[in-house]
Scaffold this active site. Structure first.
Site, PDB file in Angstrom:
ATOM      1  N   SER B 203      27.109  47.614  33.421  1.00  0.00           N
ATOM      2  CA  SER B 203      28.253  47.400  34.321  1.00  0.00           C
ATOM      3  C   SER B 203      29.439  46.830  33.544  1.00  0.00           C
ATOM      4  O   SER B 203      30.588  47.207  33.765  1.00  0.00           O
ATOM      5  CB  SER B 203      27.859  46.474  35.464  1.00  0.00           C
ATOM      6  OG  SER B 203      27.640  45.167  34.983  1.00  0.00           O
ATOM      7  N   ARG B 207      32.735  49.150  33.377  1.00  0.00           N
ATOM      8  CA  ARG B 207      33.903  48.651  34.121  1.00  0.00           C
ATOM      9  C   ARG B 207      35.162  48.777  33.260  1.00  0.00           C
ATOM     10  O   ARG B 207      36.177  49.326  33.680  1.00  0.00           O
ATOM     11  CB  ARG B 207      33.690  47.204  34.534  1.00  0.00           C
ATOM     12  CG  ARG B 207      34.872  46.625  35.300  1.00  0.00           C
ATOM     13  CD  ARG B 207      34.647  45.180  35.681  1.00  0.00           C
ATOM     14  NE  ARG B 207      33.452  45.042  36.494  1.00  0.00           N
ATOM     15  CZ  ARG B 207      32.318  44.494  36.075  1.00  0.00           C
ATOM     16  NH1 ARG B 207      32.234  44.040  34.838  1.00  0.00           N
ATOM     17  NH2 ARG B 207      31.284  44.412  36.860  1.00  0.00           N
ATOM     18  N   ASN B 211      38.042  51.715  33.883  1.00  0.00           N
ATOM     19  CA  ASN B 211      39.407  51.323  34.228  1.00  0.00           C
ATOM     20  C   ASN B 211      40.418  51.850  33.223  1.00  0.00           C
ATOM     21  O   ASN B 211      41.470  52.371  33.597  1.00  0.00           O
ATOM     22  CB  ASN B 211      39.507  49.793  34.295  1.00  0.00           C
ATOM     23  CG  ASN B 211      39.147  49.266  35.667  1.00  0.00           C
ATOM     24  OD1 ASN B 211      39.932  49.368  36.590  1.00  0.00           O
ATOM     25  ND2 ASN B 211      37.943  48.754  35.793  1.00  0.00           N
TER      26      ASN B 211
END
Lengths: 156, 266
Positions: B203, B207, B211
Site C-alpha cells: 500500500s 499509493r 498518485n
C-alpha cells in the site's frame, strides 16, 4: 508496470541517502538546534534573574531612602532640641551674669556711698569746727574742744 | 508532441523508461527480463538525492548554535518539522527513525517536484542534446514502481529489524504467533500477521506510485490539448504542488507509524 533490477539499484540509493542523513545531516543539525535551545533557555533564565535582582535592588534602595529620611528627621529633631537647650542655657548664663553684674554694681554703689559718707563726715567735722571757730573765735579753743568734736564725728 | 505515432504514441513514449539490459534479457528487442535497469529512474533519483543530501550535509557541517544562516534555517525548518512528527508518533528511542523520515520526506519531495517541470521540456532538451529523437526518458522517478517498491521494501526490512532489536527474538516470535488470538490459534495469528506485514509495503509504494503516475498522466493529457493546455496546465500544476508535498508527507508519516508499531508491543 514491470518490476526489475532497478529495484535493487533504488534500494542502494535509498540506503546511501539514509546513511548520509544519519551520519552527516541529522546529528550536527540536532546538536545545533539543541544547543540553541539551551542557549535560549539560559538567556531567558538570566533575564528572569536580572529582573528579580533589579526588583530586589529597587526594594533595597527604597528601604535605604526611607531609613535615611528617618535618620535625617531624627537628626533635625535632635538639633532643634539641642538648639533649644543651648538657648535655655545661654538664657540662664546671661541671667546669672546679669545678676552678678547687678550685684557688683550695687556693691560698688554702696562702697561709693560709704566713701562719700566718710568724706562727708570728715568735711562736716571741719565745717562744724570752722563754723564754731568763726562764732566762738575768742573763747573757744580748738584743742580744748577736740575731744567733744571727735565724739560728734563718731555719731555722724 | 512527437510527430509520429499520434496521441497514443505520444502518451506511450512519455510512459516508457530508458531501459538497459544484456541482450539475453531482451524479448523482441525490448528489455523485459528481471535484469533490466531503468537508467532514467536510477540517474534522476540518484543525482537529485546526491545534490539535495550533499547540500544538506554541507549546510549541516557548517551549522552553528548561534544565529543560523538562511540555508541552515531552511534545512532546520524542514528537519524540525519531520522531527516533530517523529516525536509525536514514535515514542521509542532510535537514532535511525528521524534520519529515515528526513530522507524519505526530502527525497520523495524533490523527486515528485520533477513533475512540476512541464512534461516536454527536459525530454526534448535531452533528445536535442543526444541527437536521438526517439530516446525515452522519464524525469519523475516516483512514477516508476521500482523506486516506490524499493523504498517501501527497505522500510519493511528496517521495521522488521527494529521489531527484532527492540523486542528480542522471543517476544517478536510470540507476537507473530500468539497475537491476537492466543497460541492455540498460532496458524491463524501467523496468517493475519503476514497479511498485515505484506499489505504495508504494497500500500505504501502503490499509493505514491499511483498518485504520481496519475498526476503525470494528467499532465501528459493536458499537454496534448495544444493551445488549450495553457489555461489548464497552470491550475493542475498549482494543485500538484499540494499533491507532491502531501504524498511525500504521507510516505514519511506512514513510515514513522510502521516504525513505532514495530517498536511497541501490541
Amino acid at each position: 508496470m514491470n518490476i526489475n533490477a532497478t529495484l535493487i539499484g533504488q534500494a542502494i540509493w535509498f540506503g546511501l541517502f539514509i546513511w548520509i542523513t544519519m551520519k552527516y545531516v541529522w546529528p550536527p543539525l540536532q546538536k545545533a538546534m539543541a544547543d540553541r535551545q539551551a542557549q535560549i533557555a539560559e538567556g531567558l533564565a538570566a533575564a528572569e534573574r536580572g529582573k528579580h535582582e533589579q526588583e530586589l535592588a529597587a526594594k533595597r534602595s527604597a528601604d535605604a531612602l526611607r531609613e535615611a529620611k528617618e535618620k535625617s528627621a531624627e537628626f533635625v529633631a535632635q538639633a532643634e532640641k539641642r538648639a533649644q537647650q543651648i538657648v535655655e542655657e545661654a538664657k540662664g548664663n546671661a541671667k546669672v551674669e546679669a545678676d552678678k553684674i547687678v550685684a557688683g554694681a550695687k556693691a560698688e554703689i554702696e562702697q561709693e556711698v560709704e566713701r562719700a559718707k566718710q568724706q562727708l563726715r570728715e568735711r562736716v567735722a571741719e565745717l562744724a569746727v570752722a563754723g564754731a571757730e568763726k562764732i566762738l573765735r575768742k573763747e573757744i579753743n580748738a584743742s580744748v574742744h577736740a575731744e567733744m568734736l571727735g565724739a560728734l564725728k563718731q555719731d555722724l | 508532441m512527437s510527430a509520429e505515432g499520434g496521441t497514443a504514441g505520444y502518451i506511450q513514449h512519455h510512459l516508457t523508461n530508458l531501459a538497459v539490459c544484456a541482450d539475453s534479457a531482451k524479448v523482441d528487442g525490448v528489455c523485459q527480463g528481471f535484469w533490466t535497469f531503468h537508467l532514467d529512474t536510477l540517474l534522476v533519483s540518484g543525482i537529485l538525492g546526491l545534490v539535495v543530501f550533499g547540500l544538506m550535509a554541507m549546510l549541516a557541517s557548517k551549522a552553528t548554535a548561534g544565529i543560523p544562516s538562511g540555508g541552515q534555517n531552511f534545512v532546520e525548518m524542514v528537519v524540525g518539522l519531520v522531527d516533530q512528527q517523529v516525536r509525536d508518533t514514535f515514542h521509542g528511542r532510535s537514532a535511525l527513525v528521524t534520519p529515515l523520515a528526513i530522507t524519505i520526506f526530502v527525497w520523495v519531495f524533490v523527486m515528485n517536484a520533477m513533475d512540476l517541470i512541464p512534461v516536454d521540456f527536459l525530454p526534448v532538451a535531452l533528445q536535442a542534446a543526444t541527437g536521438n529523437h526517439h530516446l525515452p526518458f522519464k524525469f519523475v522517478p516516483t512514477t516508476d514502481p521500482n523506486l516506490t517498491f524499493a523504498m517501501s521494501l527497505t522500510v519493511f526490512v528496517i521495521s522488521i529489524a527494529m521489531g527484532l532489536k527492540v523486542k528480542g527474538f522471543g517476544h517478536f516470535m510470540h507476537e507473530v504467533f500468539a497475537v491476537p488470538f492466543g497460541i492455540k490459534l498460532a496458524p491463524i495469528n501467523f496468517l493475519f500477521r503476514v497479511v498485515e506485514e505484506i499489505a504495508r509495503p504494497i500500500s505504501l509504494s502503490l499509493r505514491l506510485f499511483g498518485n504520481m503516475y496519475a498526476g503525470e498522466m494528467v499532465f501528459i493529457l493536458i499537454a496534448l490539448l495544444g493551445l488549450y493546455q495553457l489555461p489548464l496546465a497552470l491550475p493542475w500544476e498549482l494543485f500538484h504542488i499540494l499533491i507532491i508535498t502531501l504524498q511525500a508527507f504521507v510516505f514519511m508519516m506512514l513510515t514513522i507509524v510502521y516504525m513505532s508499531m514495530a517498536a511497541e508491543s501490541h
